[in-house]
Design a protein around this motif. Structure first.
Motif, PDB file in Angstrom:
ATOM      1  N   PRO A 182       0.834  -1.214   0.000  1.00 29.42           N
ATOM      2  CA  PRO A 182       0.000   0.000   0.000  1.00 29.42           C
ATOM      3  C   PRO A 182       0.861   1.254   0.000  1.00 29.42           C
ATOM      4  CG  PRO A 182      -0.778  -1.560   1.641  1.00 29.42           C
ATOM      5  CD  PRO A 182       0.526  -2.097   1.157  1.00 29.42           C
ATOM      6  N   VAL A 183       0.449   2.248  -0.791  1.00 29.05           N
ATOM      7  CA  VAL A 183       1.194   3.504  -0.890  1.00 29.05           C
ATOM      8  C   VAL A 183       0.248   4.672  -0.638  1.00 29.05           C
ATOM      9  CG1 VAL A 183       2.936   2.587  -2.463  1.00 29.05           C
ATOM     10  CG2 VAL A 183       0.829   3.563  -3.388  1.00 29.05           C
ATOM     11  N   GLY A 184       0.814   5.853  -0.514  1.00 25.71           N
ATOM     12  CA  GLY A 184       0.022   7.034  -0.201  1.00 25.71           C
ATOM     13  C   GLY A 184      -0.420   7.836  -1.406  1.00 25.71           C
ATOM     14  N   TYR A 185      -0.224   7.334  -2.601  1.00 22.11           N
ATOM     15  CA  TYR A 185      -0.662   8.045  -3.805  1.00 22.11           C
ATOM     16  C   TYR A 185      -1.588   7.138  -4.622  1.00 22.11           C
ATOM     17  CZ  TYR A 185       3.318   5.389  -5.653  1.00 22.11           C
ATOM     18  OH  TYR A 185       4.210   4.392  -5.983  1.00 22.11           O
ATOM     19  N   VAL A 186      -2.355   7.751  -5.520  1.00 20.64           N
ATOM     20  CA  VAL A 186      -3.382   7.019  -6.264  1.00 20.64           C
ATOM     21  C   VAL A 186      -2.907   6.622  -7.659  1.00 20.64           C
ATOM     22  CG1 VAL A 186      -5.722   7.133  -7.216  1.00 20.64           C
ATOM     23  CG2 VAL A 186      -5.236   8.164  -4.990  1.00 20.64           C
ATOM     24  N   VAL A 210     -13.981 -16.729  -3.791  1.00 15.93           N
ATOM     25  CA  VAL A 210     -13.050 -15.665  -4.162  1.00 15.93           C
ATOM     26  C   VAL A 210     -12.996 -14.559  -3.110  1.00 15.93           C
ATOM     27  CG1 VAL A 210     -14.706 -14.277  -5.484  1.00 15.93           C
ATOM     28  CG2 VAL A 210     -12.286 -14.294  -6.146  1.00 15.93           C
ATOM     29  N   ALA A 211     -14.103 -14.281  -2.430  1.00 13.85           N
ATOM     30  CA  ALA A 211     -14.111 -13.237  -1.412  1.00 13.85           C
ATOM     31  C   ALA A 211     -13.234 -13.632  -0.221  1.00 13.85           C
ATOM     32  CB  ALA A 211     -15.539 -12.963  -0.948  1.00 13.85           C
ATOM     33  N   VAL A 212     -13.365 -14.862   0.232  1.00  8.99           N
ATOM     34  CA  VAL A 212     -12.560 -15.340   1.364  1.00  8.99           C
ATOM     35  C   VAL A 212     -11.092 -15.439   0.966  1.00  8.99           C
ATOM     36  CG1 VAL A 212     -12.242 -17.224   3.009  1.00  8.99           C
ATOM     37  CG2 VAL A 212     -14.541 -16.604   2.262  1.00  8.99           C
ATOM     38  N   SER A 268      -7.835 -13.295   2.555  1.00  7.76           N
ATOM     39  CA  SER A 268      -6.656 -13.929   3.174  1.00  7.76           C
ATOM     40  C   SER A 268      -5.357 -13.253   2.766  1.00  7.76           C
ATOM     41  CB  SER A 268      -6.606 -15.421   2.800  1.00  7.76           C
ATOM     42  OG  SER A 268      -6.343 -15.591   1.415  1.00  7.76           O
ATOM     43  N   TRP A 269      -5.375 -12.478   1.677  1.00  7.62           N
ATOM     44  CA  TRP A 269      -4.182 -11.754   1.240  1.00  7.62           C
ATOM     45  C   TRP A 269      -3.980 -10.455   2.018  1.00  7.62           C
ATOM     46  CZ3 TRP A 269      -4.641 -12.137  -4.845  1.00  7.62           C
ATOM     47  CH2 TRP A 269      -4.403 -13.458  -5.231  1.00  7.62           C
ATOM     48  N   LEU A 270      -4.943 -10.085   2.835  1.00  5.33           N
ATOM     49  CA  LEU A 270      -4.843  -8.835   3.581  1.00  5.33           C
ATOM     50  C   LEU A 270      -4.326  -9.043   4.996  1.00  5.33           C
ATOM     51  CD1 LEU A 270      -8.134  -7.040   2.470  1.00  5.33           C
ATOM     52  CD2 LEU A 270      -5.829  -6.786   1.538  1.00  5.33           C
ATOM     53  N   THR A 271      -3.821 -10.216   5.290  1.00  7.68           N
ATOM     54  CA  THR A 271      -3.216 -10.454   6.598  1.00  7.68           C
ATOM     55  C   THR A 271      -1.885  -9.702   6.699  1.00  7.68           C
ATOM     56  OG1 THR A 271      -2.183 -12.471   5.753  1.00  7.68           O
ATOM     57  CG2 THR A 271      -4.317 -12.695   6.865  1.00  7.68           C
ATOM     58  N   ILE A 272      -1.392  -9.543   7.901  1.00  7.04           N
ATOM     59  CA  ILE A 272      -0.182  -8.743   8.137  1.00  7.04           C
ATOM     60  C   ILE A 272       1.011  -9.293   7.373  1.00  7.04           C
ATOM     61  CG2 ILE A 272       1.442  -7.977   9.910  1.00  7.04           C
ATOM     62  CD1 ILE A 272      -0.871  -7.940  11.881  1.00  7.04           C
ATOM     63  N   ASP A 273       1.114 -10.612   7.281  1.00 10.18           N
ATOM     64  CA  ASP A 273       2.289 -11.201   6.653  1.00 10.18           C
ATOM     65  C   ASP A 273       2.212 -11.253   5.127  1.00 10.18           C
ATOM     66  OD1 ASP A 273       0.192 -12.973   6.895  1.00 10.18           O
ATOM     67  OD2 ASP A 273       1.479 -14.748   6.872  1.00 10.18           O
ATOM     68  N   GLN A 274       1.023 -10.937   4.535  1.00  9.99           N
ATOM     69  CA  GLN A 274       0.889 -11.017   3.082  1.00  9.99           C
ATOM     70  C   GLN A 274       0.537  -9.703   2.396  1.00  9.99           C
ATOM     71  OE1 GLN A 274      -0.753 -14.527   1.135  1.00  9.99           O
ATOM     72  NE2 GLN A 274      -1.414 -15.300   3.135  1.00  9.99           N
ATOM     73  N   ILE A 275       0.024  -8.747   3.137  1.00  8.78           N
ATOM     74  CA  ILE A 275      -0.500  -7.547   2.502  1.00  8.78           C
ATOM     75  C   ILE A 275       0.574  -6.755   1.748  1.00  8.78           C
ATOM     76  CG2 ILE A 275      -0.214  -6.121   4.574  1.00  8.78           C
ATOM     77  CD1 ILE A 275      -2.823  -4.688   3.746  1.00  8.78           C
ATOM     78  N   ASN A 276       1.794  -6.743   2.265  1.00 10.13           N
ATOM     79  CA  ASN A 276       2.847  -5.965   1.601  1.00 10.13           C
ATOM     80  C   ASN A 276       3.300  -6.592   0.283  1.00 10.13           C
ATOM     81  OD1 ASN A 276       3.005  -3.897   3.507  1.00 10.13           O
ATOM     82  ND2 ASN A 276       4.417  -5.064   4.806  1.00 10.13           N
ATOM     83  N   THR A 332      -1.373  -5.169  -4.383  1.00 16.64           N
ATOM     84  CA  THR A 332      -1.747  -4.813  -5.753  1.00 16.64           C
ATOM     85  C   THR A 332      -2.425  -5.987  -6.465  1.00 16.64           C
ATOM     86  OG1 THR A 332       0.532  -5.330  -6.406  1.00 16.64           O
ATOM     87  CG2 THR A 332      -0.011  -3.014  -6.048  1.00 16.64           C
ATOM     88  N   MET A 333      -2.018  -7.209  -6.149  1.00 18.32           N
ATOM     89  CA  MET A 333      -2.710  -8.375  -6.709  1.00 18.32           C
ATOM     90  C   MET A 333      -4.129  -8.479  -6.151  1.00 18.32           C
ATOM     91  SD  MET A 333      -0.362 -11.711  -7.422  1.00 18.32           S
ATOM     92  CE  MET A 333       0.143 -11.952  -5.738  1.00 18.32           C
ATOM     93  N   PHE A 334      -4.295  -8.090  -4.895  1.00 17.95           N
ATOM     94  CA  PHE A 334      -5.629  -8.048  -4.303  1.00 17.95           C
ATOM     95  C   PHE A 334      -6.521  -7.092  -5.084  1.00 17.95           C
ATOM     96  CE2 PHE A 334      -8.472  -5.577  -1.594  1.00 17.95           C
ATOM     97  CZ  PHE A 334      -9.296  -6.555  -1.074  1.00 17.95           C
TER      98      PHE A 334
END
Length: 296
Positions: free
Chosen positions: A60-64, A243-245, A249-257, A261-263
């Motif tokens: 995640p970044v601070g620009y769009v 697909v929702a679940v 699961s990609w938004l967990t602390i160990d995977q979100i970084n 963008t794939m999410f």
């Protein structure tokens, strides 16, 4: 006399101009509010689409607006379980749409055309039963599905069973639409030797295309967007995710970084087919809702 007539015409014209100006101002204000609401509503979707094309970083970044554009995130989806989850969701939604539509239309036609003992009591009972939130049954439903072996890796058939099981309770809108179709058509077909099933499939359903499409769309959308119950039944087993679940699961602390963008790319892949479907069938959807609300 002429002067009084002129004064009346002049005051009437001024009143008409004032009403017209007032209507124009109020319509303009309404349009401005609707435009602002639309922009606010669409901003998150625009943000997700833009982030799905960002390839300079995956966190995640601070620009769009991306600094570097590409299709890497969509390509990398094929290296994950995303398309397996997508297929699970599509199978569940398609099976539910077909089975639920058949059950709802048959139930609606029966309650609309037939008169039998306990009909009103049945309708009232279903109405009262539908007031209870489905969350109350989650624990017992999971227990039943677990006893049948329809959880975790076998969550897909279990979800389809649950989605279809209470289909008959959603007869309200379809029944209202069937009530608007003259019963004389049924009687004429019956005189010509048609069975009840032939009357429904050859006479009523062709006239009820809007409500059929409305029923299919609503039945398809419920499994497509389900998260809470699907996650509960899968119980941490990726092969049973929809697909929702899976995306969550990609938004967990160990995977979100590494997968943020794939999410976003996965979210676009989920939203685009449904958006296209609604755009193509919008007129039937609206006709089904308004037509089914005439009688109840």
């Amino acid at each position: 006399m002429r002067e009084k007539t002129k004064d009346l015409n002049h005051s009437s014209m001024k009143r008409h101009i004032g009403i017209k100006a007032q209507t124009h101002i109020s319509n303009t204000a309404i349009y401005v509010i609707l435009v602002v609401m639309s922009i606010v509503w669409l901003l998150p979707f625009v943000f997700i689409v833009l982030q799905s094309f960002r390839v300079e970083s995956t966190y995640p970044v601070g620009y769009v607006v991306p600094q570097k554009w590409g299709l890497d995130n969509y390509i990398n989806l094929g290296k994950t379980d995303f398309w397996h989850w997508y297929l699970n969701t599509f199978i569940a939604a398609l099976a539910t749409a077909v089975l639920q539509t058949v059950i709802v239309l048959c139930m609606s036609y029966t309650l609309s055309r037939f008169r039998f003992n306990g009909r009103k009591a049945l309708m009232k009972f279903i109405l009262i039963l539908g007031m209870f939130p489905g969350m109350l049954t989650m624990i017992i439903l999971y227990r039943v599905l677990a006893d049948l072996g329809l959880t975790q890796q076998n969550a897909l058939p279990g979800l389809i069973l649950v989605y279809v099981a209470s289909s008959g309770m959603g007869y309200y809108v379809s029944k209202g639409f069937f009530d608007t179709i003259p019963k004389s058509l049924d009687e004429a077909a019956r005189i010509d030797g048609a069975t009840r099933a032939q009357v429904l499939y050859k006479i009523i359903l062709p006239l009820a295309k809007p409500i059929v499409i409305y029923t299919i769309l609503t039945a398809f959308m419920a499994p497509w967007g389900d998260f809470v119950f699907a996650r509960y039944v899968a119980m941490g087993t990726p092969s049973g995710y929809n697909v929702a679940v899976g995306l969550y699961s990609w938004l967990t602390i160990d995977q979100i970084n590494s997968r943020y963008t794939m999410f976003c790319a996965g979210g676009v892949c989920v939203a685009v087919p449904v958006a296209i479907l609604f755009m193509c069938l919008q007129k039937y959807y609206v006709s089904g809702v308004t037509g089914g609300a005439v009688k109840g």
